[in-house]
Design an enzyme around this catalytic site. Structure first.
Site, PDB file in Angstrom:
ATOM      1  N   TYR A  27      -2.024   4.381   0.270  1.00  0.00           N
ATOM      2  CA  TYR A  27      -0.788   3.608   0.433  1.00  0.00           C
ATOM      3  C   TYR A  27      -1.021   2.217   0.985  1.00  0.00           C
ATOM      4  CZ  TYR A  27       4.331   3.480   0.581  1.00  0.00           C
ATOM      5  OH  TYR A  27       5.662   3.199   0.343  1.00  0.00           O
ATOM      6  N   ASP A  50       4.079  -4.875   4.791  1.00  0.00           N
ATOM      7  CA  ASP A  50       4.405  -3.814   3.832  1.00  0.00           C
ATOM      8  C   ASP A  50       3.129  -3.224   3.207  1.00  0.00           C
ATOM      9  OD1 ASP A  50       6.009  -2.188   2.127  1.00  0.00           O
ATOM     10  OD2 ASP A  50       6.051  -3.744   0.581  1.00  0.00           O
ATOM     11  N   HIS A  55       5.802  -2.359  -1.774  1.00  0.00           N
ATOM     12  CA  HIS A  55       7.144  -2.339  -2.366  1.00  0.00           C
ATOM     13  C   HIS A  55       7.458  -3.635  -3.107  1.00  0.00           C
ATOM     14  CE1 HIS A  55       7.568   0.786   0.786  1.00  0.00           C
ATOM     15  NE2 HIS A  55       8.373   1.361  -0.087  1.00  0.00           N
TER      16      HIS A  55
END
Ligand code: ASN
Ligand code: ZN
Length: 319
Positions: free
Chosen positions: A155, A237, A242
């Site tokens: 991620y 982020d 995103h």
């Protein structure tokens, strides 16, 4: 029935009377036939303790609380979609229970998958409505679970943006499945209905026209790029997971609408992306890997004409 025996086993486990978690899980798997949805919804009642109080289980009647019913029905739609289109039996493909918590925190402006369950905020009512309102958002969160059990995309950076994109790709298909919409008739928006009427915008993201979902004095402008040339670098982020997800999102939109100009997104593009998510991508794969793998799988599954269209879709987003 076997299903009732499986639930009885789980109840025994919850009350501490059963052996180990692992053995319990295996017993439940062998007793639960594919196609059996096992959903629970919990209410955090404005706090952040998870899961909260159990408020709806499978076979219970609807609640008076709309968020509870949306979480329940939305996770059912996601289960039905994955089973009908990809023969996938829940998030882990082994019939895992789908747990959701609603009313998480106070005016919480997000929804998330915590590695084990979905969690939804009510929104602040000023910028955001409740997060169960959009079925694609429910599909997005549950797909984080699918990705966790499959490619396990790290991620951060490009692999993180691919993780985010897979959640939008399958979340969008869940919405198209619920609405019985063909690829070229879909709006390709993520989170339509989530922004309040006060906000100048239509959704959280647009897969077909990234950067155009909102432009608002408080929220600012949709920061998503439509091309690799505009890839956003930096540390915020997790390296823009995103933000840059829009690049593979748009490649999927272009692939789906050109591969199936009169059909459904899952007919060809969705099948290609699903195979790549489950059997080809690795935790540290990047955009170019995803491009190469989807181009290869297009040829494996369909042929040279389809391969060419997938190559073209990625080329149009600068890859
Ligand atoms: N709604 C966000 C997502 O699912 C929450 C997060 O940042 N993980 O990506
Ligand atoms: Zn996400």
């Amino acid at each position: 029935s076997d299903t009732q025996r499986a639930w009885a086993l789980e109840n025994l486990h919850s009350s501490g009377q059963f052996r180990g978690q692992r053995q319990m899980q295996e017993a439940v798997w062998t007793l639960t036939p594919t196609g059996t949805k096992r959903r629970t919804v919990y209410d955090a009642a404005g706090a952040t303790t998870l899961p909260g109080k159990l408020v709806r289980s499978e076979n219970d009647p609807p609640s008076k609380d709309v968020a509870i019913n949306e979480a329940f029905d939305g996770s059912g739609a996601v289960y039905d979609f994955y089973l009908a289109k990809f023969k996938r039996n829940s998030v882990d493909d082994k019939g895992m229970r789908l747990d959701s918590t609603v009313h998480y925190d106070h005016k919480y402006d997000n929804a998330f998958w915590n590695g084990q369950q979905m969690v939804y905020g009510d929104g602040d009512g000023s910028l955001f409505n409740r997060f169960t309102i959009s079925v694609d958002v429910i599909g997005h969160e549950l797909t984080h679970g699918v990705t966790q059990y499959e490619a396990s995309l790290s991620y951060q950076g490009e692999s993180g943006a691919l993780n985010e994109s897979m959640s939008d790709v399958f979340g969008s298909m869940v919405k198209q499945f619920v609405n019985k919409q063909k690829a070229t008739k879909a709006d390709w928006l993520i989170g339509q209905g989530l922004l309040t009427k006060k906000v100048h915008g239509v959704a959280l993201r647009s897969m077909s026209a990234p950067g155009t979902a909102y432009d608002d004095p408080v929220l600012g402008k949709d920061p998503q790029p439509d091309n690799m040339k505009k890839y956003v670098k930096g540390t915020q982020d997790n390296g823009g997971v995103h933000i840059n997800s829009s690049i593979p999102n748009r490649a999927f939109y272009l692939a789906a609408t050109t591969l199936s100009p009169t059909g459904y997104s899952w007919d060809k593009a969705g099948a290609i992306w699903y195979e790549v998510l489950c059997n080809r991508l690795r935790p540290n794969s990047g955009f170019a890997d995803c491009r190469d793998l989807t181009i290869q799988v297009a040829k494996d599954l369909y042929g040279a004409a389809e391969q060419k269209l997938v190559r073209k879709a990625w080329k149009m987003v600068g890859l």
